[in-house]
Design a protein around this motif. Structure first.
Motif, PDB file in Angstrom:
ATOM      1  N   GLY A 148     -22.212  12.889  45.564  1.00 59.46           N
ATOM      2  CA  GLY A 148     -21.733  12.339  44.300  1.00 59.46           C
ATOM      3  C   GLY A 148     -21.049  10.996  44.440  1.00 59.46           C
ATOM      4  O   GLY A 148     -20.093  10.699  43.714  1.00 59.46           O
ATOM      5  N   SER A 149     -21.514  10.163  45.367  1.00 59.71           N
ATOM      6  CA  SER A 149     -20.874   8.851  45.569  1.00 59.71           C
ATOM      7  C   SER A 149     -21.408   7.829  44.574  1.00 59.71           C
ATOM      8  O   SER A 149     -22.624   7.710  44.407  1.00 59.71           O
ATOM      9  CB  SER A 149     -21.119   8.357  46.998  1.00 59.71           C
ATOM     10  OG  SER A 149     -20.481   9.203  47.925  1.00 59.71           O
ATOM     11  N   PRO A 150     -20.509   7.080  43.903  1.00 60.29           N
ATOM     12  CA  PRO A 150     -20.947   6.096  42.892  1.00 60.29           C
ATOM     13  C   PRO A 150     -21.399   4.795  43.550  1.00 60.29           C
ATOM     14  O   PRO A 150     -20.694   3.791  43.511  1.00 60.29           O
ATOM     15  CB  PRO A 150     -19.696   5.906  42.029  1.00 60.29           C
ATOM     16  CG  PRO A 150     -18.560   6.163  42.973  1.00 60.29           C
ATOM     17  CD  PRO A 150     -19.036   7.204  43.954  1.00 60.29           C
ATOM     18  N   HIS A 151     -22.588   4.818  44.147  1.00 57.96           N
ATOM     19  CA  HIS A 151     -23.071   3.668  44.917  1.00 57.96           C
ATOM     20  C   HIS A 151     -23.162   2.402  44.065  1.00 57.96           C
ATOM     21  O   HIS A 151     -23.072   1.297  44.585  1.00 57.96           O
ATOM     22  CB  HIS A 151     -24.431   3.991  45.533  1.00 57.96           C
ATOM     23  CG  HIS A 151     -24.378   5.108  46.516  1.00 57.96           C
ATOM     24  ND1 HIS A 151     -23.780   4.978  47.753  1.00 57.96           N
ATOM     25  CD2 HIS A 151     -24.815   6.404  46.436  1.00 57.96           C
ATOM     26  CE1 HIS A 151     -23.866   6.143  48.398  1.00 57.96           C
ATOM     27  NE2 HIS A 151     -24.488   7.007  47.630  1.00 57.96           N
ATOM     28  N   GLY A 175     -18.630  -0.403  42.529  1.00 61.38           N
ATOM     29  CA  GLY A 175     -18.924   0.176  43.833  1.00 61.38           C
ATOM     30  C   GLY A 175     -18.727  -0.836  44.948  1.00 61.38           C
ATOM     31  O   GLY A 175     -19.549  -0.958  45.846  1.00 61.38           O
ATOM     32  N   ASN A 176     -17.613  -1.579  44.903  1.00 63.10           N
ATOM     33  CA  ASN A 176     -17.333  -2.599  45.916  1.00 63.10           C
ATOM     34  C   ASN A 176     -17.202  -1.975  47.305  1.00 63.10           C
ATOM     35  O   ASN A 176     -16.522  -0.957  47.462  1.00 63.10           O
ATOM     36  CB  ASN A 176     -16.020  -3.332  45.599  1.00 63.10           C
ATOM     37  CG  ASN A 176     -16.097  -4.159  44.335  1.00 63.10           C
ATOM     38  OD1 ASN A 176     -17.170  -4.452  43.845  1.00 63.10           O
ATOM     39  ND2 ASN A 176     -14.942  -4.538  43.811  1.00 63.10           N
ATOM     40  N   LEU A 177     -17.812  -2.609  48.304  1.00 65.28           N
ATOM     41  CA  LEU A 177     -17.729  -2.126  49.682  1.00 65.28           C
ATOM     42  C   LEU A 177     -17.044  -3.105  50.622  1.00 65.28           C
ATOM     43  O   LEU A 177     -16.523  -2.706  51.661  1.00 65.28           O
ATOM     44  CB  LEU A 177     -19.131  -1.842  50.244  1.00 65.28           C
ATOM     45  CG  LEU A 177     -19.985  -0.775  49.555  1.00 65.28           C
ATOM     46  CD1 LEU A 177     -21.297  -0.598  50.305  1.00 65.28           C
ATOM     47  CD2 LEU A 177     -19.246   0.549  49.458  1.00 65.28           C
ATOM     48  N   LEU A 178     -17.049  -4.401  50.273  1.00 64.94           N
ATOM     49  CA  LEU A 178     -16.586  -5.440  51.198  1.00 64.94           C
ATOM     50  C   LEU A 178     -15.435  -6.236  50.588  1.00 64.94           C
ATOM     51  O   LEU A 178     -15.283  -6.304  49.368  1.00 64.94           O
ATOM     52  CB  LEU A 178     -17.733  -6.409  51.524  1.00 64.94           C
ATOM     53  CG  LEU A 178     -19.055  -5.788  51.988  1.00 64.94           C
ATOM     54  CD1 LEU A 178     -20.047  -6.892  52.301  1.00 64.94           C
ATOM     55  CD2 LEU A 178     -18.840  -4.889  53.196  1.00 64.94           C
ATOM     56  N   ASP A 179     -14.668  -6.893  51.461  1.00 66.85           N
ATOM     57  CA  ASP A 179     -13.573  -7.751  50.978  1.00 66.85           C
ATOM     58  C   ASP A 179     -14.078  -8.780  49.976  1.00 66.85           C
ATOM     59  O   ASP A 179     -13.449  -9.029  48.941  1.00 66.85           O
ATOM     60  CB  ASP A 179     -12.919  -8.489  52.151  1.00 66.85           C
ATOM     61  CG  ASP A 179     -12.086  -7.579  53.043  1.00 66.85           C
ATOM     62  OD1 ASP A 179     -11.781  -6.444  52.628  1.00 66.85           O
ATOM     63  OD2 ASP A 179     -11.738  -8.014  54.156  1.00 66.85           O
ATOM     64  N   GLU A 180     -15.229  -9.410  50.310  1.00 69.14           N
ATOM     65  CA  GLU A 180     -15.701 -10.501  49.435  1.00 69.14           C
ATOM     66  C   GLU A 180     -16.190 -10.003  48.080  1.00 69.14           C
ATOM     67  O   GLU A 180     -16.406 -10.799  47.166  1.00 69.14           O
ATOM     68  CB  GLU A 180     -16.780 -11.337  50.135  1.00 69.14           C
ATOM     69  CG  GLU A 180     -17.882 -10.559  50.799  1.00 69.14           C
ATOM     70  CD  GLU A 180     -17.625 -10.334  52.279  1.00 69.14           C
ATOM     71  OE1 GLU A 180     -18.552 -10.594  53.071  1.00 69.14           O
ATOM     72  OE2 GLU A 180     -16.504  -9.913  52.648  1.00 69.14           O
ATOM     73  N   ASP A 181     -16.366  -8.684  47.923  1.00 63.25           N
ATOM     74  CA  ASP A 181     -16.753  -8.142  46.614  1.00 63.25           C
ATOM     75  C   ASP A 181     -15.609  -8.226  45.609  1.00 63.25           C
ATOM     76  O   ASP A 181     -15.839  -8.182  44.399  1.00 63.25           O
ATOM     77  CB  ASP A 181     -17.198  -6.675  46.749  1.00 63.25           C
ATOM     78  CG  ASP A 181     -18.523  -6.534  47.483  1.00 63.25           C
ATOM     79  OD1 ASP A 181     -19.259  -7.527  47.574  1.00 63.25           O
ATOM     80  OD2 ASP A 181     -18.819  -5.414  47.958  1.00 63.25           O
ATOM     81  N   TRP A 182     -14.368  -8.314  46.110  1.00 65.99           N
ATOM     82  CA  TRP A 182     -13.226  -8.368  45.183  1.00 65.99           C
ATOM     83  C   TRP A 182     -12.338  -9.598  45.376  1.00 65.99           C
ATOM     84  O   TRP A 182     -11.624  -9.991  44.460  1.00 65.99           O
ATOM     85  CB  TRP A 182     -12.375  -7.099  45.308  1.00 65.99           C
ATOM     86  CG  TRP A 182     -11.855  -6.793  46.679  1.00 65.99           C
ATOM     87  CD1 TRP A 182     -12.429  -5.968  47.600  1.00 65.99           C
ATOM     88  CD2 TRP A 182     -10.655  -7.285  47.303  1.00 65.99           C
ATOM     89  NE1 TRP A 182     -11.685  -5.912  48.760  1.00 65.99           N
ATOM     90  CE2 TRP A 182     -10.584  -6.711  48.600  1.00 65.99           C
ATOM     91  CE3 TRP A 182      -9.637  -8.144  46.896  1.00 65.99           C
ATOM     92  CZ2 TRP A 182      -9.537  -6.987  49.489  1.00 65.99           C
ATOM     93  CZ3 TRP A 182      -8.593  -8.422  47.776  1.00 65.99           C
ATOM     94  CH2 TRP A 182      -8.553  -7.839  49.057  1.00 65.99           C
ATOM     95  N   GLN A 183     -12.394 -10.242  46.547  1.00 67.84           N
ATOM     96  CA  GLN A 183     -11.518 -11.391  46.770  1.00 67.84           C
ATOM     97  C   GLN A 183     -11.889 -12.544  45.845  1.00 67.84           C
ATOM     98  O   GLN A 183     -13.070 -12.833  45.636  1.00 67.84           O
ATOM     99  CB  GLN A 183     -11.611 -11.842  48.231  1.00 67.84           C
ATOM    100  CG  GLN A 183     -10.840 -10.936  49.179  1.00 67.84           C
ATOM    101  CD  GLN A 183     -11.044 -11.295  50.635  1.00 67.84           C
ATOM    102  OE1 GLN A 183     -12.000 -11.968  50.989  1.00 67.84           O
ATOM    103  NE2 GLN A 183     -10.153 -10.825  51.498  1.00 67.84           N
ATOM    104  N   GLY A 184     -10.880 -13.190  45.291  1.00 63.20           N
ATOM    105  CA  GLY A 184     -11.120 -14.344  44.424  1.00 63.20           C
ATOM    106  C   GLY A 184     -11.518 -13.989  43.009  1.00 63.20           C
ATOM    107  O   GLY A 184     -11.846 -14.866  42.210  1.00 63.20           O
ATOM    108  N   HIS A 185     -11.505 -12.697  42.673  1.00 67.53           N
ATOM    109  CA  HIS A 185     -11.846 -12.270  41.311  1.00 67.53           C
ATOM    110  C   HIS A 185     -10.619 -11.635  40.671  1.00 67.53           C
ATOM    111  O   HIS A 185      -9.882 -10.892  41.331  1.00 67.53           O
ATOM    112  CB  HIS A 185     -12.980 -11.244  41.320  1.00 67.53           C
ATOM    113  CG  HIS A 185     -14.254 -11.740  41.942  1.00 67.53           C
ATOM    114  ND1 HIS A 185     -15.065 -12.661  41.326  1.00 67.53           N
ATOM    115  CD2 HIS A 185     -14.844 -11.442  43.130  1.00 67.53           C
ATOM    116  CE1 HIS A 185     -16.112 -12.915  42.107  1.00 67.53           C
ATOM    117  NE2 HIS A 185     -16.000 -12.194  43.205  1.00 67.53           N
TER     118      HIS A 185
END
Length: 328
Positions: free
Chosen positions: A176-179, A220-230
């Motif tokens: 049940g992982s929200p990929h 479904g962020n996995l990496l630092d760059e998926d959220w950094q700067g946003h």
């Protein structure tokens, strides 16, 4: 070893463990940033104790260590206790009894960014495999909900660092992982945006108080760059880096749906209550983002909800089948 803190006292009741886990899911990033002793440090558990991951301690505390290791990673606001909701044997115990694996349970702060937990898990698994009392022949990772995303993040960071434990990694099981994100978080986010637009309801908006981990579940962020700067409180398109499943590893997805069958509209609308079916099986309208799971390695359980995936007998039997034979 692990630094003892308020979450490590051995006589804590299960109610206390669950309450602290829930607090960490909602506010864990804030608890950690402010040095609050309720912030959960990452650690590995047996059903009875927190382990110190070094050669001497593991040899003493794991006299029956198997060369086949299984690490179970719980979901948002849950704890290592969540694998057994009704007192029945959990999937870790079943894998130990039926296949001779040694199960370990990750305890971690689910309010932190998924990528932060992924990087720390990658380093912890390296130490674990190096210190394990017998040579590790196979390592398997089982994640429920957010736990599956933390595992995928750890695998990506380990691949980038060329970590040795990837050589032992045989299988990853996501329950049940929200990929591709969870609509529950997106719905909460949309409500917050609407509430912030009127002076009367702005103080009631919860968006600023939802943890980094919860906000990561939007896409479904996995990496630092998926959220950094946003700005996590502003709507934006899905700009995640495309991360394939780990190379050379057997991957398995289990998904639940409230629908009676694949055609039941209830299942398509509500999924398993928290995660929609297409997200749990890795499908995406953008073909590049779809996770190419082998069809025979993907199983949908009808008339079940998100939490049934942890302890339903049919799910357990499927996982055990995916582990047989344990030697691959």
């Amino acid at each position: 070893g692990f630094v003892p803190n308020a979450t490590d006292t051995p006589d804590r009741s299960s109610a206390e463990i669950k309450t602290v886990a829930a607090l960490n899911g909602a506010f864990g990033d804030h608890l950690e940033a402010t040095g609050n002793p309720l912030a959960i440090p990452m650690g590995l558990m047996t059903p009875h104790q927190l382990l110190k991951v070094n050669n001497a301690s593991l040899k003493a505390s794991m006299p029956q260590a198997s060369p086949h290791l299984v690490v179970l990673v719980h979901g948002l606001s849950m704890s290592e206790l969540s694998w057994s909701r009704k007192g029945a044997p959990d999937i870790g115990g079943r894998l130990q009894d039926e296949l001779g694996c040694t199960p370990l349970y990750l305890r971690y702060n689910t309010g932190r960014h998924i990528s932060t937990n992924g990087q720390e898990l990658a380093a912890l698994l390296q130490r674990l495999c190096e210190a394990w009392p017998v040579p590790v022949e196979s390592l398997s990772l089982v994640g429920h909900s957010m736990g599956g995303l933390v595992i995928r993040s750890a695998c990506w960071y380990a691949e980038r660092a060329q970590s040795g434990w990837l050589q032992q990694l045989q299988r990853v099981v996501c329950l049940g992982s929200p990929h591709h994100g969870s609509p529950l978080e997106r719905a909460g986010h949309a409500l917050d945006v609407a509430m912030q637009k009127t002076p009367y309801t702005a103080p009631l908006a919860l968006g600023k108080h939802r943890s980094a981990g919860i906000k990561d579940l939007r896409h479904g962020n996995l990496l630092d760059e998926d959220w950094q700067g946003h700005d996590p409180d502003q709507p934006r398109p899905d700009t995640r880096k495309i991360i394939p499943l780990p190379h050379g590893v057997d991957c398995y997805f289990a998904a639940a749906t409230l629908g009676r069958d694949i055609h039941d509209p209830l299942g398509h609308v509500l999924g398993d209550l928290l995660v929609r079916l297409d997200s749990a099986v890795g499908l995406h309208t953008d073909d590049l983002r779809s996770l190419n799971i082998e069809p025979e390695n993907c199983r949908v359980f009808h008339e079940k909800n998100h939490f049934d995936l942890v302890d339903d007998e049919r799910v357990h039997r499927q996982i055990i089948e995916w582990f047989e034979p344990v030697h691959g």
